[in-house]
Design a protein around this motif. Structure first.
Motif, PDB file in Angstrom:
ATOM      1  N   VAL A 152      42.495  42.920  39.983  1.00  0.00           N
ATOM      2  CA  VAL A 152      41.380  41.985  40.124  1.00  0.00           C
ATOM      3  C   VAL A 152      40.954  41.436  38.764  1.00  0.00           C
ATOM      4  O   VAL A 152      40.702  40.234  38.601  1.00  0.00           O
ATOM      5  CB  VAL A 152      40.194  42.655  40.844  1.00  0.00           C
ATOM      6  CG1 VAL A 152      38.990  41.719  40.913  1.00  0.00           C
ATOM      7  CG2 VAL A 152      40.600  43.075  42.254  1.00  0.00           C
ATOM      8  N   PHE A 153      40.873  42.298  37.753  1.00  0.00           N
ATOM      9  CA  PHE A 153      40.488  41.880  36.413  1.00  0.00           C
ATOM     10  C   PHE A 153      41.496  40.878  35.845  1.00  0.00           C
ATOM     11  O   PHE A 153      41.116  39.814  35.334  1.00  0.00           O
ATOM     12  CB  PHE A 153      40.396  43.109  35.510  1.00  0.00           C
ATOM     13  CG  PHE A 153      40.035  42.826  34.083  1.00  0.00           C
ATOM     14  CD1 PHE A 153      38.723  42.587  33.715  1.00  0.00           C
ATOM     15  CD2 PHE A 153      41.007  42.828  33.094  1.00  0.00           C
ATOM     16  CE1 PHE A 153      38.383  42.337  32.391  1.00  0.00           C
ATOM     17  CE2 PHE A 153      40.681  42.590  31.766  1.00  0.00           C
ATOM     18  CZ  PHE A 153      39.363  42.340  31.412  1.00  0.00           C
ATOM     19  N   CYS A 154      42.781  41.209  35.952  1.00  0.00           N
ATOM     20  CA  CYS A 154      43.811  40.300  35.439  1.00  0.00           C
ATOM     21  C   CYS A 154      43.865  39.010  36.242  1.00  0.00           C
ATOM     22  O   CYS A 154      44.160  37.943  35.693  1.00  0.00           O
ATOM     23  CB  CYS A 154      45.172  40.995  35.448  1.00  0.00           C
ATOM     24  SG  CYS A 154      45.341  42.327  34.231  1.00  0.00           S
ATOM     25  N   SER A 155      43.562  39.083  37.537  1.00  0.00           N
ATOM     26  CA  SER A 155      43.505  37.869  38.348  1.00  0.00           C
ATOM     27  C   SER A 155      42.374  36.971  37.872  1.00  0.00           C
ATOM     28  O   SER A 155      42.497  35.735  37.884  1.00  0.00           O
ATOM     29  CB  SER A 155      43.321  38.219  39.828  1.00  0.00           C
ATOM     30  OG  SER A 155      44.445  38.904  40.330  1.00  0.00           O
ATOM     31  N   PRO A 180      41.645  39.073  51.605  1.00  0.00           N
ATOM     32  CA  PRO A 180      40.353  38.470  51.980  1.00  0.00           C
ATOM     33  C   PRO A 180      39.306  38.600  50.886  1.00  0.00           C
ATOM     34  O   PRO A 180      38.543  37.669  50.624  1.00  0.00           O
ATOM     35  CB  PRO A 180      39.959  39.239  53.245  1.00  0.00           C
ATOM     36  CG  PRO A 180      41.262  39.626  53.855  1.00  0.00           C
ATOM     37  CD  PRO A 180      42.151  39.951  52.681  1.00  0.00           C
ATOM     38  N   MET A 181      39.250  39.762  50.246  1.00  0.00           N
ATOM     39  CA  MET A 181      38.320  39.945  49.120  1.00  0.00           C
ATOM     40  C   MET A 181      38.610  38.937  48.011  1.00  0.00           C
ATOM     41  O   MET A 181      37.688  38.305  47.467  1.00  0.00           O
ATOM     42  CB  MET A 181      38.442  41.367  48.587  1.00  0.00           C
ATOM     43  CG  MET A 181      37.637  41.667  47.328  1.00  0.00           C
ATOM     44  SD  MET A 181      38.652  41.607  45.830  1.00  0.00           S
ATOM     45  CE  MET A 181      39.550  43.144  45.959  1.00  0.00           C
ATOM     46  N   TYR A 182      39.870  38.733  47.700  1.00  0.00           N
ATOM     47  CA  TYR A 182      40.274  37.801  46.659  1.00  0.00           C
ATOM     48  C   TYR A 182      39.875  36.373  47.026  1.00  0.00           C
ATOM     49  O   TYR A 182      39.399  35.607  46.175  1.00  0.00           O
ATOM     50  CB  TYR A 182      41.786  37.922  46.461  1.00  0.00           C
ATOM     51  CG  TYR A 182      42.370  37.056  45.381  1.00  0.00           C
ATOM     52  CD1 TYR A 182      41.754  36.916  44.145  1.00  0.00           C
ATOM     53  CD2 TYR A 182      43.576  36.382  45.592  1.00  0.00           C
ATOM     54  CE1 TYR A 182      42.314  36.126  43.151  1.00  0.00           C
ATOM     55  CE2 TYR A 182      44.141  35.599  44.608  1.00  0.00           C
ATOM     56  CZ  TYR A 182      43.501  35.465  43.385  1.00  0.00           C
ATOM     57  OH  TYR A 182      44.056  34.680  42.409  1.00  0.00           O
ATOM     58  N   MET A 183      40.022  36.012  48.296  1.00  0.00           N
ATOM     59  CA  MET A 183      39.655  34.665  48.736  1.00  0.00           C
ATOM     60  C   MET A 183      38.170  34.388  48.526  1.00  0.00           C
ATOM     61  O   MET A 183      37.784  33.326  48.033  1.00  0.00           O
ATOM     62  CB  MET A 183      40.012  34.474  50.217  1.00  0.00           C
ATOM     63  CG  MET A 183      41.452  34.153  50.479  1.00  0.00           C
ATOM     64  SD  MET A 183      41.729  33.761  52.223  1.00  0.00           S
ATOM     65  CE  MET A 183      41.995  35.385  52.894  1.00  0.00           C
TER      66      MET A 183
END
Length: 403
Positions: free
Chosen positions: A62-65, A158-161
């Motif tokens: 998530v951090f790198c994203s 879904p969390m990423y979206m």
């Protein structure tokens, strides 16, 4: 918009112009760890970073994203404006949405095919708790497409979206003040913390999305909590947060925090016999809650990330110069593969989640021991590399050059 904030936004834009190999390197490592962690009964998961502290590969991803999004989308906002920048983010959300649905149907079909064509000791659709979906698919299909039915194994995308959808808001706020961005990040995160709101008698204000219509369960990965680590990476790459200096004091502080996690970790309880840590974790579960992204996970991850960032050297210089002679050549090849996996993380992630279930089924049939499980991990890691290079080749559209 006032002129001064616009100038402020312009001054941080160059931070998104270069790509640090440390970003792709650590995101690539996260992909390998995620595959191992999702392969059922994989002995490797007893020793992954998550067993040594509160944070795990999810934070890395998530951090790198967030950092990668600052590069990919930040420049569009700077160059084309807020409206077109938001449109590009929307296009990415659209891609991730269909990747999520494709992943679900691929894995669900695999589990159903195994149960249909085989005669095994367990029902494989039950291994992912898909009973309701197959028993009454109509309502669940509606829930799946509206993201009101999100089984646990399928909740990262879904969390990423949702976090991506927040990006245009953060970019708009940054034109007013980056402090407004940080304030909104903190407030959203706070209202995602069930333990805090429950203690204050405000649990009804908890931010979260329902995961299934027949219970009060919410998405396991709460995007309103996890946006904190995503936008921390985003802010660092945008230059909203200055690059931390590398000095002995900060290294020592980060090292103390990371080492202090060990007695409280799964390794501490399992290998070192710190039974008291179990009671401590239960009593303070809200501080390290993975679903809502508890604050101790954040502290541990930032400490570990700082140590890795410092160890890799400026621009990842030390990653490029490991060993000499044959060792350096071997490492150079491995580094290239890890970087390629990190660069194609979405495709690799989707494939790895499918491969993990397939690998788990195969190991159920042949039995697990150290040697064949090690071989299964090696084959799985190699498959991720192949997928990464294949996706990169297709994205390059070599047929255009040939024409």
């Amino acid at each position: 918009m006032p002129r001064a904030p616009a100038r402020e936004a312009a001054t941080v834009a160059p931070a998104t112009g270069t790509r640090d190999i440390r970003l792709d390197f650590f995101r690539g490592l996260a992909m390998f760890i995620i595959l191992a962690a999702h392969t059922p009964r994989n002995f490797v998961t007893s020793w992954i970073p998550a067993r040594w502290g509160f944070s795990d590969a999810t934070e890395i991803f998530v951090f790198c994203s967030g950092m990668a999004s600052a590069i990919a989308f930040g420049r569009t906002f700077d160059r084309a404006g807020w409206r077109l920048g938001s449109a590009r983010v929307g296009y990415r959300v659209w891609q991730v949405y269909w990747a999520h649905l494709g992943l679900f149907f691929a894995v669900a079909t695999l589990m159903a095919a195994i149960d249909h064509f085989g005669d095994f000791d367990k029902v494989y659709i039950g291994s992912l708790n898909l009973w309701k979906f197959f028993a009454d698919p109509g309502p669940q299909l509606v829930g799946l497409f509206t993201l009101t039915y999100v089984p646990n194994y399928f909740d990262i995308l879904p969390m990423y979206m949702v976090i991506l959808v927040m990006m245009p808001l953060m970019m708009a706020l940054s034109r007013v003040s980056v402090w407004a961005v940080f304030a909104v990040m903190a407030v959203i995160w706070l209202f995602a913390q069930r333990s805090v709101l429950d203690a204050l008698g405000m649990i009804d204000l908890h931010l979260g999305f329902p995961a299934e219509p027949w219970s009060d369960r919410k998405w396991f990965f709460n995007p309103f909590g996890w946006q904190l680590v995503f936008f921390t990476g985003f802010a660092l790459m945008r230059g909203w947060i200055p690059k931390p200096p590398v000095n002995k004091a900060l290294i020592a502080l980060a090292l103390v925090i990371v080492l202090a996690n060990v007695p409280l970790s799964h390794i501490g309880m399992r290998e070192f016999g710190f039974d008291w840590a179990r009671d401590w974790r239960i009593a303070n579960s809200g501080l390290l809650n993975k679903s809502d992204f508890g604050i101790l996970r954040y502290v541990h991850f930032l400490s570990l990330a700082y140590l890795c960032w410092a160890a890799a050297g400026d621009g990842g210089a030390r990653l490029r110069t490991v060993g000499r002679g044959i060792a350096a050549q071997t490492w150079g090849g491995l580094l290239a593969m890890i970087l390629k996996v990190g660069q194609q993380s979405l495709a690799v992630f989707v494939f790895s989640m499918f491969l993990a279930r397939l690998s788990g089924f195969v190991m159920d049939q042949i039995g697990r021991n150290t040697w064949n499980m090690t071989l299964a991990n090696i084959i799985g890691f190699a498959a991720l590399v192949v997928v990464a290079y294949a996706v990169s080749w297709f994205k390059a559209q070599p047929w255009r050059a040939a024409r």
